[in-house]
Design a protein around this motif. Sequence first.
Motif, PDB file in Angstrom:
ATOM      1  N   THR A 181       0.736   4.734   3.518  1.00 24.69           N
ATOM      2  CA  THR A 181      -0.456   4.009   3.060  1.00 24.69           C
ATOM      3  C   THR A 181      -1.508   3.918   4.158  1.00 24.69           C
TER       4      THR A 181
ATOM      5  N   GLN B  80      -9.886   0.847  -0.117  1.00 24.51           N
ATOM      6  CA  GLN B  80      -8.746   0.784  -1.036  1.00 24.51           C
ATOM      7  C   GLN B  80      -7.498   1.326  -0.365  1.00 24.51           C
ATOM      8  N   ALA B  81      -6.356   0.702  -0.597  1.00 28.86           N
ATOM      9  CA  ALA B  81      -5.096   1.229  -0.101  1.00 28.86           C
ATOM     10  C   ALA B  81      -4.715   2.442  -0.933  1.00 28.86           C
ATOM     11  N   VAL B  82      -4.456   3.578  -0.237  1.00 21.91           N
ATOM     12  CA  VAL B  82      -4.126   4.833  -0.915  1.00 21.91           C
ATOM     13  C   VAL B  82      -2.982   5.509  -0.162  1.00 21.91           C
ATOM     14  N   LEU B  83      -2.444   6.583  -0.743  1.00 21.17           N
ATOM     15  CA  LEU B  83      -1.298   7.278  -0.160  1.00 21.17           C
ATOM     16  C   LEU B  83      -1.744   8.577   0.498  1.00 21.17           C
TER      17      LEU B  83
ATOM     18  N   SER C 111      -1.585  -2.265   3.146  1.00 23.04           N
ATOM     19  CA  SER C 111      -1.664  -2.799   1.780  1.00 23.04           C
ATOM     20  C   SER C 111      -2.066  -4.264   1.824  1.00 23.04           C
TER      21      SER C 111
ATOM     22  N   ALA D  81       0.433  -6.618  -4.607  1.00 26.90           N
ATOM     23  CA  ALA D  81      -0.274  -5.766  -3.638  1.00 26.90           C
ATOM     24  C   ALA D  81       0.677  -4.885  -2.850  1.00 26.90           C
TER      25      ALA D  81
ATOM     26  N   GLY E 260       3.792  -1.181  -4.113  1.00 26.49           N
ATOM     27  CA  GLY E 260       3.918   0.250  -3.849  1.00 26.49           C
ATOM     28  C   GLY E 260       4.439   0.564  -2.460  1.00 26.49           C
TER      29      GLY E 260
END
Lengths: 159, 289
Positions: A52, A58-61, A112, A131, A134
Amino acid sequence: MIKLKKIKMTLNGRQCEVETAPDRILLDLLREDLGLTGTKKGCEQGECGACTVIMDGQAVLACLIPAAKAEGADIVTVEGLAAEGQLHPLQEAFWSEGAVQCGYCTPGMLLSAKALLDADPAPDVGQIRQAIAGNLCRCTGYTKIISAIQVAAEKIGHE
Amino acid sequence: MNWRDYERPRSISEALNLLEQAEGRGRVIAGGTDLVLQLRQKRYQADLLVDITGIEALQHIEEREGWIQIGAAVTHAEVAHHDLIGNEARALARGCSQVGSPQIRQMATLVGNIISAQPAADGAIPLMALEAEIQVAAIAGERWLPLPDAYRGLGLSTVDAKAEIATAVRFKKLGEHGLTGFFRLARRKALALPTLNGAVALCRDASGCRLQRARISLGPVAEHPFRPQQAEVYLESHDISWEVILEAARIASEEANPRTSLLRGSEEYRKAMIRLYLSRTLGEMLAIP
């Protein structure tokens, strides 16, 4: 001869330009090209959250993002949390609450959590759980991670 | 190499031209949460990826003449949090809010959820009950496709991502007598494919005793999101009551005919869960005490 791709982005508050293979994945760009190994490689399938990062708030992968998608983006990795040698309140709270065991999920958890607190400075426990839904942790059982985020939210709220 | 070139066009026509020039060696990418894995696993091959998420014309969620339209660059997170969707199609907001994980929802798109053509896709399931259509753009022109026509088989879309771009999805507003519901059963609360999911879209008639329209979708019980149409007809032709709801749910479970699966559960369990979740959802929506 592979045609390299130039990618310009803001990384941890600084302008950054990198030339890399056109099919580079953001996670490898960070870890290999830029030497920022704080972001971890877990499953490489988008199922664990260890990779992350925060992209445009925004939190993304990172394991699923083509590096070329990051052109013009504002990226924050775990290395960008501490400012001028001072730990971020989230980092301090993870430490004081004992929320770190092996540490592998921690960078992803921190980011995150940061994305959450940046959007909502006073989340309830349900929102904190959502939150970090993931981000998998095999060590802690999550309770101290959740406490740490609450402690950090409280601290940030008083600043 | 997994791909050789990556472009982010600013318009639909630019994207279509890039695909045409690539002569079948190009492919559309939106969020990429499915496609990047598929390319890495060599399930698909592409020399050029055409990233459509930078196209402004694909970034809308809006009402257009009684339809609600969502552009192909819109993420699940955006759909889940949008007031218009929350007010007019709550089942869609709920479905989108349960895709994957928070991080995946920030990247993955609703239209991409349709193109990936999975039977229990949490965005596509409510869209099926809402009788949605998708817009497909090609060099030859644009067309609207009823959602069922977007599916060619398990994981296979009729949209050719090497030459065409799905640009939007839309569905008609249900109106003041409309109601929607969504349910999902999975082993974990996040990062888990559903054992069962479904959506319901209802329109009550003026008297409130009957349903003028009932649409149900269920997954994963077929190769694509499944509509138990006999159950729908049954609901529309009887006054609303618990008995009718229970019977409709039973009909739906027989129609769906889930088979025993190591991944999803036994036939008996899945049928029982369809009856339970569908009747519970209908009961809640219709406020049957």
